[in-house]
Design a protein around this motif. Structure first.
Motif, PDB file in Angstrom:
ATOM      1  N   ALA A  58      -6.539   2.405  -7.454  1.00  0.00           N
ATOM      2  CA  ALA A  58      -6.875   2.364  -6.028  1.00  0.00           C
ATOM      3  C   ALA A  58      -5.559   2.154  -5.283  1.00  0.00           C
ATOM      4  CB  ALA A  58      -7.859   1.239  -5.725  1.00  0.00           C
ATOM      5  N   ARG A  59      -5.615   2.254  -3.962  1.00  0.00           N
ATOM      6  CA  ARG A  59      -4.460   1.912  -3.131  1.00  0.00           C
ATOM      7  C   ARG A  59      -4.932   0.945  -2.064  1.00  0.00           C
ATOM      8  NH1 ARG A  59       0.017   5.350  -4.147  1.00  0.00           N
ATOM      9  NH2 ARG A  59       1.090   4.512  -2.286  1.00  0.00           N
ATOM     10  N   ILE A  60      -4.219  -0.172  -1.964  1.00  0.00           N
ATOM     11  CA  ILE A  60      -4.511  -1.205  -0.984  1.00  0.00           C
ATOM     12  C   ILE A  60      -3.311  -1.316  -0.054  1.00  0.00           C
ATOM     13  CG2 ILE A  60      -5.209  -3.601  -0.607  1.00  0.00           C
ATOM     14  CD1 ILE A  60      -7.201  -1.936  -2.281  1.00  0.00           C
ATOM     15  N   ASP A  61      -3.547  -1.167   1.236  1.00  0.00           N
ATOM     16  CA  ASP A  61      -2.442  -1.119   2.214  1.00  0.00           C
ATOM     17  C   ASP A  61      -1.407  -0.090   1.786  1.00  0.00           C
ATOM     18  OD1 ASP A  61      -3.705  -3.071   3.689  1.00  0.00           O
ATOM     19  OD2 ASP A  61      -2.475  -4.721   2.920  1.00  0.00           O
ATOM     20  N   ASP A  62      -1.895   1.012   1.231  1.00  0.00           N
ATOM     21  CA  ASP A  62      -1.081   2.140   0.770  1.00  0.00           C
ATOM     22  C   ASP A  62      -0.142   1.768  -0.373  1.00  0.00           C
ATOM     23  OD1 ASP A  62      -0.681   4.871   0.904  1.00  0.00           O
ATOM     24  OD2 ASP A  62       1.130   4.680   2.141  1.00  0.00           O
ATOM     25  N   ARG A  63      -0.419   0.681  -1.072  1.00  0.00           N
ATOM     26  CA  ARG A  63       0.322   0.315  -2.284  1.00  0.00           C
ATOM     27  C   ARG A  63      -0.600   0.535  -3.484  1.00  0.00           C
ATOM     28  NH1 ARG A  63       4.833  -2.767  -2.156  1.00  0.00           N
ATOM     29  NH2 ARG A  63       4.243  -3.778  -4.125  1.00  0.00           N
ATOM     30  N   PRO A  64      -0.086   1.166  -4.545  1.00  0.00           N
ATOM     31  CA  PRO A  64      -0.964   1.469  -5.680  1.00  0.00           C
ATOM     32  C   PRO A  64      -1.325   0.226  -6.496  1.00  0.00           C
ATOM     33  CG  PRO A  64       1.299   2.055  -6.201  1.00  0.00           C
ATOM     34  CD  PRO A  64       1.294   1.639  -4.761  1.00  0.00           C
TER      35      PRO A  64
END
Length: 430
Positions: free
Chosen positions: A124-130
């Motif tokens: 997934a990506r959270i705050d565009d961090r993988p």
């Protein structure tokens, strides 16, 4: 004589009851009465017979009753027989594991159901961090990597490692989420980090071990930059990775892009289809690990499988026993089952099916090198037991010979008897 000729006798029978001079009829004798009754009955019977004949003659051929199927002969064969016990199972990808978000942040990307979660790929990506997949047997539980900058006034000795000695590790304080375990840290989580970096091609530290060094930090920065981070921190946060045992299949997507990352994101299942069978504890000896089984799939497809795992916890298949006089407890114990997992020898046999009910056959007995005939060759004897009809050869006529039956399996039956030898031909139902 046809029906019309027979019915023409009826006036003669009637006139025989009158006198020749046309007077009142004389009382008939018993013999005449009997003769009259017989002739009338015969006439009616023959008339009815003519009607019946006409109906059968005119009946369409399609309505004629079918006779028994034709018989054929087969040879007695020598073979191995296996007796099976069939259990209901479920085809699927095994039990699902739920993946939760790290808590803070916003979901900015999610994979699709059915995709594969494997090492090095984002889950997934959270705050565009993988959130990257790592393999291992335990999760990362602390930040590992770049040591924090030394505070003002710290000695030069404490801020740089002595020759040949690792830099002292930063010890996280209780609840100190911002603390980083830097070079000099030892632990099983360090080895998991290095094993995954090594497998992904970042090997600055040499062979993976339990000691985190500056070379480990260098490898972390290179890995982060390869993942698109233009300002690699050299620190791996537990929220940045998801450690799983092996590659898995993305099951159900439970979140949406834009959701807060503080709930369930998705589920993971096994990477390949397998069959789960709730097996009664009493039948557990039928399914040791490595046992071959048969699997009947929907639509008539058949496959074979191998017992991969046998559970050690017995449960009542989702039910609970009733209390009272203790009978419920006995019933619960008798109904207890263990979970048996079967892997398909040919996974392609179930293509197009993510889940389905199946039947699994476990071998409960076997006979090797026995003489056998189709079950349809058996003839039940009036006095009890069975026989088969030997076709006979040369001048020998077909005849019945009694047999002793053994195992029934796979449409065959084990037979023995004085005339039963391999190759002898017997009659069996078509």
């Amino acid at each position: 004589m046809d029906a019309q000729d027979d019915t023409a006798t009826l006036p003669a029978v009637r006139d025989a009851a009158h006198t020749p001079d046309g007077g009142r009829p004389a009382a008939p004798s018993r013999r005449k009465k009997a003769a009259t009754g017989t002739l009338v009955a015969l006439a009616v019977l023959l008339t009815g017979g003519g009607v019946t004949y006409t109906w059968l003659r005119d009946r369409p051929a399609a309505e004629a009753p079918e006779g028994p199927g034709e018989a054929r002969s087969v040879a007695v064969i020598r073979t191995d027989l296996g007796e099976q016990k069939t259990m209901a199972g479920t085809l699927g990808y095994g039990e699902a594991t739920t993946v939760k978000g790290p808590g803070a942040g916003t979901v900015t990307w999610l994979p699709k159901a059915g995709e594969t979660a494997e090492r090095g790929k984002p889950l997934a990506r959270i705050d565009d961090r993988p959130v990257t997949v790592f393999y291992g047997d335990m999760p990362l539980y602390r930040k590992l990597g770049q040591a924090p900058e030394p505070s003002a006034g710290a000695s030069a000795k404490s801020s740089s490692p002595a020759s040949g000695e690792p830099r002292p590790a930063t010890t996280p304080s209780p609840g100190g989420a911002g603390d980083v375990a830097g070079p000099g840290t030892r632990g099983a989580d360090v080895k998991i980090l290095e094993e995954n970096l090594y497998a992904l091609g970042f090997r600055d530290f040499g062979r993976p071990d339990t000691l985190l060094t500056d070379a480990t930090v260098t490898a972390v920065k290179r890995w982060q930059k390869a993942n698109g981070d233009q300002h690699p921190s050299g620190v791996v946060d537990p929220a940045d990775v998801r450690v799983i045992a092996v590659s898995a299949r993305i099951g159900e997507i439970r979140a949406h892009v834009g959701d807060r990352a503080d709930g369930e994101l998705l589920t993971l299942t096994g990477g390949t289809r397998s069959v789960t069978v709730p097996l009664p504890v009493a039948d557990k000896p039928l399914a040791p690990q490595g046992t071959k089984v048969t699997v009947d799939l929907p639509g008539g497809a058949k496959s074979t499988g191998t017992v991969r795992d046998v559970g050690t916890v017995a449960a009542q298949d989702g039910k609970t026993g009733s209390g009272g006089d203790g009978g419920g407890a006995d019933s619960a114990a008798g109904d207890a089952k263990v979970k048996v997992t079967v892997s398909l020898d040919d996974p392609g046999a179930a293509d197009g099916l993510d889940g389905a009910p199946v039947s699994v056959g476990f071998t409960s007995g076997s006979r090797t090198g026995v003489l056998a005939v189709p079950v349809g060759a058996l003839v039940a004897l009036r006095e009890g037991g069975y026989a088969v009809q030997v076709t006979g050869q040369g001048a020998e006529k077909p005849h019945l010979t009694s047999v002793k039956t053994g195992m029934f399996a796979q449409g065959l039956v084990e037979v023995s008897g004085p005339e039963i030898k391999e190759g002898v031909r017997v009659v069996t139902a078509q």
